[in-house]
Write an enzyme that holds these catalytic residues in place. Structure first.
Site, PDB file in Angstrom:
ATOM      1  N   GLY A  14      -9.815 -11.784 -12.658  1.00 55.20           N
ATOM      2  CA  GLY A  14     -10.147 -11.381 -11.280  1.00 55.20           C
ATOM      3  C   GLY A  14     -11.619 -11.172 -10.978  1.00 55.20           C
ATOM      4  N   SER A  20     -17.338  -7.811  -7.895  1.00 57.91           N
ATOM      5  CA  SER A  20     -15.940  -7.590  -8.291  1.00 57.91           C
ATOM      6  C   SER A  20     -15.804  -6.411  -9.249  1.00 57.91           C
ATOM      7  N   ILE A  21     -14.735  -5.647  -9.068  1.00 59.01           N
ATOM      8  CA  ILE A  21     -14.447  -4.552 -10.001  1.00 59.01           C
ATOM      9  C   ILE A  21     -14.270  -5.127 -11.412  1.00 59.01           C
ATOM     10  N   ASP A  67      -3.746 -19.376 -12.090  1.00 63.18           N
ATOM     11  CA  ASP A  67      -3.230 -18.952 -10.788  1.00 63.18           C
ATOM     12  C   ASP A  67      -1.962 -18.152 -11.052  1.00 63.18           C
ATOM     13  N   ILE A  95      -6.332  -8.163  -9.798  1.00 64.98           N
ATOM     14  CA  ILE A  95      -5.922  -9.224  -8.878  1.00 64.98           C
ATOM     15  C   ILE A  95      -5.042  -8.637  -7.772  1.00 64.98           C
ATOM     16  N   TYR A 158      -3.829  -0.496   5.488  1.00 60.79           N
ATOM     17  CA  TYR A 158      -3.542  -1.035   4.152  1.00 60.79           C
ATOM     18  C   TYR A 158      -2.154  -1.713   4.149  1.00 60.79           C
ATOM     19  N   LYS A 165       1.150  -2.044  -3.767  1.00 59.28           N
ATOM     20  CA  LYS A 165       0.563  -1.161  -4.797  1.00 59.28           C
ATOM     21  C   LYS A 165       1.597  -0.146  -5.293  1.00 59.28           C
ATOM     22  N   ILE A 194     -14.573   0.455  -2.720  1.00 61.82           N
ATOM     23  CA  ILE A 194     -15.789  -0.188  -3.230  1.00 61.82           C
ATOM     24  C   ILE A 194     -15.973  -1.481  -2.433  1.00 61.82           C
ATOM     25  N   LEU A 197     -15.620  -8.477  -2.237  1.00 59.58           N
ATOM     26  CA  LEU A 197     -15.210  -9.585  -1.369  1.00 59.58           C
ATOM     27  C   LEU A 197     -13.854  -9.306  -0.714  1.00 59.58           C
ATOM     28  N   SER A 198     -12.930  -8.727  -1.461  1.00 61.57           N
ATOM     29  CA  SER A 198     -11.609  -8.390  -0.910  1.00 61.57           C
ATOM     30  C   SER A 198     -11.712  -7.401   0.244  1.00 61.57           C
TER      31      SER A 198
HETATM   32  P1  NDP Z   1     -12.416  -9.135  -5.545  1.00 68.33           P
HETATM   33  O1  NDP Z   1     -12.244  -9.876  -4.252  1.00 68.33           O
HETATM   34  O2  NDP Z   1     -13.724  -9.171  -6.205  1.00 68.33           O
HETATM   35  O3  NDP Z   1     -11.284  -9.587  -6.575  1.00 68.33           O
HETATM   36  C1  NDP Z   1      -9.969  -9.953  -6.194  1.00 68.33           C
HETATM   37  C2  NDP Z   1      -9.525 -11.005  -7.180  1.00 68.33           C
HETATM   38  O4  NDP Z   1      -8.139 -11.377  -7.006  1.00 68.33           O
HETATM   39  C3  NDP Z   1     -10.329 -12.277  -7.021  1.00 68.33           C
HETATM   40  O5  NDP Z   1     -11.007 -12.570  -8.225  1.00 68.33           O
HETATM   41  C4  NDP Z   1      -9.257 -13.303  -6.730  1.00 68.33           C
HETATM   42  O6  NDP Z   1      -9.551 -14.549  -7.293  1.00 68.33           O
HETATM   43  C5  NDP Z   1      -8.042 -12.723  -7.390  1.00 68.33           C
HETATM   44  N1  NDP Z   1      -6.841 -13.433  -6.960  1.00 68.33           N
HETATM   45  C6  NDP Z   1      -6.315 -13.527  -5.714  1.00 68.33           C
HETATM   46  N2  NDP Z   1      -5.250 -14.346  -5.724  1.00 68.33           N
HETATM   47  C7  NDP Z   1      -5.098 -14.774  -7.002  1.00 68.33           C
HETATM   48  C8  NDP Z   1      -4.166 -15.639  -7.662  1.00 68.33           C
HETATM   49  N3  NDP Z   1      -3.161 -16.249  -7.014  1.00 68.33           N
HETATM   50  N4  NDP Z   1      -4.305 -15.849  -9.003  1.00 68.33           N
HETATM   51  C9  NDP Z   1      -5.305 -15.262  -9.693  1.00 68.33           C
HETATM   52  N5  NDP Z   1      -6.224 -14.439  -9.123  1.00 68.33           N
HETATM   53  C10 NDP Z   1      -6.117 -14.200  -7.797  1.00 68.33           C
HETATM   54  O7  NDP Z   1     -11.979  -7.644  -5.183  1.00 68.33           O
HETATM   55  P2  NDP Z   1     -11.877  -6.269  -5.986  1.00 68.33           P
HETATM   56  O8  NDP Z   1     -12.720  -6.292  -7.175  1.00 68.33           O
HETATM   57  O9  NDP Z   1     -12.071  -5.240  -4.957  1.00 68.33           O
HETATM   58  O10 NDP Z   1     -10.323  -6.251  -6.399  1.00 68.33           O
HETATM   59  C11 NDP Z   1      -9.852  -6.126  -7.737  1.00 68.33           C
HETATM   60  C12 NDP Z   1      -8.641  -5.206  -7.762  1.00 68.33           C
HETATM   61  O11 NDP Z   1      -9.061  -3.880  -7.443  1.00 68.33           O
HETATM   62  C13 NDP Z   1      -7.537  -5.555  -6.779  1.00 68.33           C
HETATM   63  O12 NDP Z   1      -6.271  -5.318  -7.393  1.00 68.33           O
HETATM   64  C14 NDP Z   1      -7.733  -4.534  -5.673  1.00 68.33           C
HETATM   65  O13 NDP Z   1      -6.548  -4.270  -4.949  1.00 68.33           O
HETATM   66  C15 NDP Z   1      -8.161  -3.343  -6.504  1.00 68.33           C
HETATM   67  N6  NDP Z   1      -8.807  -2.242  -5.778  1.00 68.33           N
HETATM   68  C16 NDP Z   1      -9.948  -2.468  -5.038  1.00 68.33           C
HETATM   69  C17 NDP Z   1     -10.557  -1.426  -4.351  1.00 68.33           C
HETATM   70  C18 NDP Z   1     -11.800  -1.642  -3.538  1.00 68.33           C
HETATM   71  O14 NDP Z   1     -12.163  -0.754  -2.774  1.00 68.33           O
HETATM   72  N7  NDP Z   1     -12.476  -2.755  -3.633  1.00 68.33           N
HETATM   73  C19 NDP Z   1     -10.005  -0.060  -4.403  1.00 68.33           C
HETATM   74  C20 NDP Z   1      -8.832   0.077  -5.231  1.00 68.33           C
HETATM   75  C21 NDP Z   1      -8.259  -0.992  -5.875  1.00 68.33           C
HETATM   76  P3  NDP Z   1     -10.195 -15.684  -6.336  1.00 68.33           P
HETATM   77  O15 NDP Z   1     -11.286 -15.049  -5.613  1.00 68.33           O
HETATM   78  O16 NDP Z   1     -10.624 -16.713  -7.316  1.00 68.33           O
HETATM   79  O17 NDP Z   1      -9.089 -16.112  -5.420  1.00 68.33           O
HETATM   80  C1  KAL Z   2      -7.491   0.609   3.715  1.00 72.01           C
HETATM   81  C2  KAL Z   2      -8.362  -0.237   3.216  1.00 72.01           C
HETATM   82  C3  KAL Z   2      -9.165  -1.106   4.138  1.00 72.01           C
HETATM   83  C4  KAL Z   2      -8.828  -2.552   3.967  1.00 72.01           C
HETATM   84  C5  KAL Z   2      -7.382  -2.939   4.217  1.00 72.01           C
HETATM   85  C6  KAL Z   2      -6.754  -3.730   3.373  1.00 72.01           C
HETATM   86  C7  KAL Z   2      -7.299  -4.234   2.083  1.00 72.01           C
HETATM   87  C8  KAL Z   2      -6.497  -4.937   1.263  1.00 72.01           C
HETATM   88  C9  KAL Z   2      -6.948  -5.495  -0.045  1.00 72.01           C
HETATM   89  C10 KAL Z   2      -6.558  -6.958  -0.235  1.00 72.01           C
HETATM   90  C11 KAL Z   2      -6.657  -7.282  -1.723  1.00 72.01           C
HETATM   91  C12 KAL Z   2      -7.518  -7.810   0.570  1.00 72.01           C
HETATM   92  C13 KAL Z   2      -7.143  -9.249   0.730  1.00 72.01           C
HETATM   93  O1  KAL Z   2      -6.120  -9.723   0.249  1.00 72.01           O
HETATM   94  C14 KAL Z   2      -8.122 -10.076   1.515  1.00 72.01           C
HETATM   95  C15 KAL Z   2      -7.631 -11.490   1.821  1.00 72.01           C
HETATM   96  O2  KAL Z   2      -6.679 -11.479   2.863  1.00 72.01           O
HETATM   97  C16 KAL Z   2      -8.815 -12.357   2.330  1.00 72.01           C
HETATM   98  N1  KAL Z   2      -9.899 -12.466   1.343  1.00 72.01           N
HETATM   99  C17 KAL Z   2      -9.940 -13.469   0.434  1.00 72.01           C
HETATM  100  O3  KAL Z   2      -9.085 -14.330   0.349  1.00 72.01           O
HETATM  101  C18 KAL Z   2     -11.090 -13.436  -0.549  1.00 72.01           C
HETATM  102  C19 KAL Z   2     -11.882 -14.732  -0.403  1.00 72.01           C
HETATM  103  C20 KAL Z   2     -10.524 -13.267  -1.958  1.00 72.01           C
HETATM  104  C21 KAL Z   2     -11.599 -13.182  -3.013  1.00 72.01           C
HETATM  105  O4  KAL Z   2      -9.821 -12.023  -1.965  1.00 72.01           O
HETATM  106  C22 KAL Z   2      -8.670 -11.929  -2.703  1.00 72.01           C
HETATM  107  N2  KAL Z   2      -8.136 -10.720  -2.716  1.00 72.01           N
HETATM  108  O5  KAL Z   2      -8.208 -12.871  -3.276  1.00 72.01           O
HETATM  109  C23 KAL Z   2      -8.515  -0.403   1.741  1.00 72.01           C
HETATM  110  C24 KAL Z   2      -9.918  -0.213   1.203  1.00 72.01           C
HETATM  111  C25 KAL Z   2     -10.455   1.144   1.592  1.00 72.01           C
HETATM  112  C26 KAL Z   2      -9.894  -0.312  -0.340  1.00 72.01           C
HETATM  113  C27 KAL Z   2      -9.538  -1.686  -0.855  1.00 72.01           C
HETATM  114  C28 KAL Z   2     -10.405  -2.822  -0.438  1.00 72.01           C
HETATM  115  C29 KAL Z   2      -8.467  -1.785  -1.652  1.00 72.01           C
HETATM  116  C30 KAL Z   2      -7.997  -3.012  -2.328  1.00 72.01           C
HETATM  117  O6  KAL Z   2      -6.833  -3.010  -2.785  1.00 72.01           O
HETATM  118  O7  KAL Z   2      -8.761  -3.961  -2.506  1.00 72.01           O
END
Ligand code: NDP
Ligand code: KAL
Length: 257
Positions: A14, A20-21, A67, A95, A158, A165, A194, A197-198
């Protein structure tokens, strides 16, 4: 006790970019001497994880495209890792994914497809990955996933990811119960918000951060480095008696009513 991770190999899933975390976790484990293996999805992120990993001195990391929606991809990835490195000692699952349109507005409008997508990528993937990784954990191991408060309490916007989750948290506990006999521990880190990108473009991230700065016991947001250090603890022998646990790395926000 030996706190060095030298001689140990960890799979990091991920890393999308330097925010990224998963990258925070990779750096912490690298500093502790671990050998790292990365998985990514899509060539765009394959290139960026390679560029990042090249900055880790003395590391010759390996990369695999995986994937997590595809069982064959997961099986192939871990078979290849097994052939290339043999035993692994841990795995960081960082992820999650939900459709952007379902991360705002009324939860009631969550579609069946959107619900299943979130569950598939964000929760079931942990079970599938643990199953594929288990044969490589011949000396026991530590599996770590990333969760968020929105799975325990209702957090605005969320939505479908909160349900995913909650599922991930239970998934982690059932895996911990199942794999304990193999000396494999399974835990989660619940991180505070944090900017990654997500987090980009979803919900009102700024106002959530402001609330943390005003109301969390530590009055500040957490960093990828702080999550990385807790991941190091969970991967090391310091945490050898800990499994099935959610550790909040969130400036204490979860205790505030
Ligand atoms: P990033 O966007 O950096 O990382 C999310 C990752 O998920 C990406 O590397 C993405 O890969 C991967 N991913 C999505 N779909 C797939 C798939 N089908 N197969 C494999 N990998 C996939 O975000 P974060 O570092 O924020 O997120 C990492 C984790 O931390 C997540 O579980 C998120 O919910 C959790 N988290 C984040 C918080 C925050 O505030 N940011 C708070 C609490 C938890 P790709 O980009 O290549 O698609
Ligand atoms: C309450 C918070 C505010 C944000 C609300 C929802 C966040 C959900 C997290 C989820 C993982 C985000 C997505 O799936 C984004 C996706 O729809 C579009 N982005 C992408 O496709 C990018 C390119 C790729 C890299 O992202 C992924 N995930 O593949 C929650 C906040 C305060 C804390 C967060 C961000 C928690 C969390 O779980 O990430």
């Amino acid at each position: 006790m030996n706190l060095s991770l030298e001689g140990r190999t960890y799979v990091i899933m991920g890393v999308a970019n330097k925010r990224s975390i998963a990258w925070g976790i990779a750096r912490a484990l690298h500093e502790a001497g671990a050998r790292l293996v990365f998985t990514y999805v899509g060539e765009r992120f394959g290139n960026s994880v390679r560029e990042l990993a090249e900055t880790l001195e003395g590391q010759e990391p390996l990369f695999y495209e995986c994937d997590v929606t595809d069982d064959e991809s997961i099986i192939q990835t871990f078979e290849s890792i097994g052939k290339d490195v043999g035993t692994i000692h841990g795995l960081a699952h960082c992820i999650a994914f939900a459709n952007r349109e379902e991360l705002k507005g009324e939860f009631l409008n969550t579609s069946r497809d959107g619900f299943l997508t979130a569950q598939n990528i964000s929760s079931y993937s942990l079970t599938a990955v643990a199953r594929a990784a288990k044969p490589l954990m011949t000396e026991g191991g530590s599996i770590l996933t990333m969760t968020y408060l929105g799975g325990e309490k209702v957090v605005q916007n969320y939505n479908v990811m909160g349900v995913a989750k909650a599922s991930l948290d239970a998934n982690m506990r059932y895996l911990a119960s199942n794999l304990g006999k193999d000396n494999i521990r399974v835990n989660a880190i619940s991180a505070g918000p944090i900017r990654t990108l997500s987090a980009k473009g979803v919900g009102d991230f700024n106002s959530i951060l402001t609330e943390i700065e005003e109301r969390a016991p530590l009055r500040r947001a957490v960093t990828q480095e702080e999550v990385g250090d807790t991941a190091y603890y969970l991967m090391s022998d310091l945490s050898r008696g800990v499994t099935g646990e959610i550790i909040h790395v969130d400036s204490g926000f979860n205790i505030i009513g």
